[in-house]
Design a protein around this motif. Sequence first.
Motif, PDB file in Angstrom:
ATOM      1  N   HIS B  43       0.762  -1.268  -0.023  1.00  0.00           N
ATOM      2  CA  HIS B  43      -0.102  -0.024   0.062  1.00  0.00           C
ATOM      3  C   HIS B  43       0.856   1.278  -0.116  1.00  0.00           C
ATOM      4  N   THR B  44       0.335   2.389  -0.080  1.00  0.00           N
ATOM      5  CA  THR B  44       1.110   3.798  -0.201  1.00  0.00           C
ATOM      6  C   THR B  44       1.897   3.782   1.122  1.00  0.00           C
ATOM      7  N   GLN B  53      13.108   3.329  -7.424  1.00  0.00           N
ATOM      8  CA  GLN B  53      13.813   4.507  -7.716  1.00  0.00           C
ATOM      9  C   GLN B  53      15.492   4.200  -7.388  1.00  0.00           C
ATOM     10  N   PHE B  91       7.267   6.031 -14.415  1.00  0.00           N
ATOM     11  CA  PHE B  91       6.733   6.423 -13.077  1.00  0.00           C
ATOM     12  C   PHE B  91       5.255   6.367 -13.202  1.00  0.00           C
ATOM     13  N   GLY B 175      -6.059   4.706 -12.552  1.00  0.00           N
ATOM     14  CA  GLY B 175      -7.013   5.789 -13.004  1.00  0.00           C
ATOM     15  C   GLY B 175      -7.559   5.289 -14.346  1.00  0.00           C
ATOM     16  N   HIS B 204      -1.031  -1.502  -6.528  1.00  0.00           N
ATOM     17  CA  HIS B 204      -1.573  -1.991  -5.313  1.00  0.00           C
ATOM     18  C   HIS B 204      -3.011  -2.696  -5.598  1.00  0.00           C
TER      19      HIS B 204
END
Lengths: 267, 288, 282
Positions: B43-44, B53, B91, B175, B204
């Motif tokens: 999760h976030t 990264q 990204f 999205g 996620h």
Amino acid sequence: MLKDITLGQYFPGNSVAHRLDPRTKLLMVVAYIVALFSAVWVVSYGLMILVLAGCIAVSRVPVKSLVRGLKPVLIILVFTGVINLFWTPGESLWHWWVFNLTREGIQRAIFMVLRITMLIMGTFLMTYTTSPIRLTDGLESLLGPLKKLHLPIHELSMMMSIALRFIPTLIEETDKIMSAQKARGADFESGSVLQRARAMIPLLVPLFISAFRRADELAVAMECRCYHGGKGRTKLHVLRYQGIDYAALFLSLVVVAAVFALRRFGL
Amino acid sequence: MEPIIRVDHLTHTYGQGTPFCRSAVKDVCLDIYPGELLGMIGHTGSGKSTLIQHLNGLLKPTGGKILFHGRDIWAEPGRIRDIRFKVGLVFQYPEYQLFEETVGKDIAFGPRNMGLEGDALRERVEEAAGFVGLSPDLLDKSPFELSGGQKRRVAIAGVIAMMPEVLILDEPSAGLDPAGRDSLLNNIRSYHAATGSTVVLVSHSMDEVAENADRIAVLADAGVVLCGTPREVFSHGETLEAVGLTVPQVTKVAMELRRRGVAIDSAIYTVEDLRRALDALREGGAPC
Amino acid sequence: MNDMIQTKSLTFHYPVEEGEPAPDVLRGVDLTIEQGSFVVILGHNGSGKSTLAKHMNAALVPTGGQVLVDGYDTAEEENTLEVRRRVGMVFQNPDNQIVANVVEEDVAFGPENLGVPTEEIARRVRQSLQAVGMEDFALHAPHLLSGGQKQRVAIAGVIAMEPMCIVLDESTAMLDPSGRREVLETVQRLNREKGITVILITHHMSEAAYAHRVIVMDSGRVAMDGPPAEILTQVDRLRQLGLTAPPTVLLLSALQKDGWDVSLDALTVEDCADQICRALGA
């Protein structure tokens, strides 16, 4: 990285300095600057140092962070100091090539550097103890009478507070786009000045496009929340002068008067 | 098999030496093997963005190492850019990085930075556009005239065009609507099959990794808590729920059935699997 | 009158240059949304669902037909403020709808615009933040909150205007699963406890299970309209419309094809397990 940059930083707290009305603090800064620039000699400078020290003590802002605030203007400080030190006409103490160190130069350099340092520390003390939004509120209220001249004071202050609100968002975004372009091999750190300027295009174009998109969406969102300009608007926090504000303003006047008086006597 | 990327006791602490210091990843070890499609889920705030990264050298470890083909990528800091061409990173919401006048030029940005020119460059661009399902006539259009879904494809093509050995995608489907999501994931799967390159899919959505990945790494609290085949990972349904991840709906149904005494494997994560398992169960005449 | 929103043969196209074709984004939408209901509007990208949503608080006005909000015609400019204080809107990107840099100031923004007296604003801010469970964050900076928290602040900003209806225009699209859950549970509670009408625009099928009524949009028209159990079980029709039925329904539908005696209307894991157990026991 970019996230570490602090702009108009505010240290939340509950000291007397924090509780003062933002308008009081703005007016105090004005008085402080007037007094600082009217100071002519050791006595008045001494008084101003005492005043600043008193304000710092009351605000409980760590001196270290005020000193850190001087870092960006270090070059200006050094430059001003050197110019005044060597190029002030007067009684020469030491001479070499174009450099001419004079007694008056030493004096002036010290006063000038002191003045700039204290100017910056004083204004920073205000931004450190006042949240940006209250500062904008204070400005809007102080400049309120100018609305009669049809100056868009409400709009300007709204723009300012929205700009403040979006600074962290845009910094974060800059960081993200920079990383994304670096992942495609973009190089922001090496090359000639021209090459570096060109390398900024992949960063700036997306940043501008996104800023415009945000502005657009924000405008719609604001309208949907019934925003229709400053007319008939009420406020969650209404600014009210308290006793302490009057006391602070009175003290500021006393300091200005004192510095003026000292100036008359060349002190 | 030798891993293509080895994450060796990686730690990254933000804001070291300040009161705000915080470890986003802590002592993480993870191997990524050549040619696999690794799903990475968490999760976030689980540290997955920070971790990925590091894989292409955008962030430098504050502790531990990243090995690419067995060599520390920071052994020669001056050549870190070469790693970024070999480990491509897309990204989250990559459509916001587009900047060129035409789609073709934007896709060409990466390979051009690698020094490619002329026909070789054009070929790369066309091939990459093909992988993400962009028709060639779009290449001369402005990326800003495209729909959101198409822009995202352009951005992904921009990384694929560098022909990286490892392609990392951070939430590529975020999205998108179900149809857009399915078709993009299909493109990614066929890119993986056609090139045989390594793909890391960060998400996620459990359903998304369950349907696509060969292996899954589960991140939580700045570390890897589970790593294995989907079967292995989803057999730890309770652990997953404990770290705040929702298991696929189908797995939940299987877990619920087991709780009610139905003798069924709970390491089930697709509708087809559960259907087959239940059909087999019924043949055997199992009671509830 | 208990019709919150009514659209009558609503059509809409975006403005275009003279001489260019003007494709209709909405092509005759007739809907009546009742006060106090929880409606989910589904549809793939480009189906017109977001455009429809923007008509519900006069962010867009019809190019044909009519939209009535609590009886007010949204096309009349003098009604705009009345419409917007009745129907609040929460958007997709949480960052682009937060105006102030302190949470409580942002929640106060709507009531401030409406000219609500200071003490009343303070009370509304407190209550709205409580209603979305964000009262502990009143003095926080919004940019440091999580996506779900930001959207809850945005919702608080809307309910501080004491609207009759909240429209969430893909407000969950950019959130992770836990953020989505936070937002959905919040609006569900507002609907249940305060009787606020909720209209949720989304393409996540799982969110439809929260609704009283599900509307599916396709190419500018209403393609399906009914209670969730009726809509979400039409596996093939949904697929045609670019949507996927929930996994529980897909599973039961697959089992049905294999000759199992199960019905499809199981939207929760428990219902689905019930169905399977019953069929296994038989």
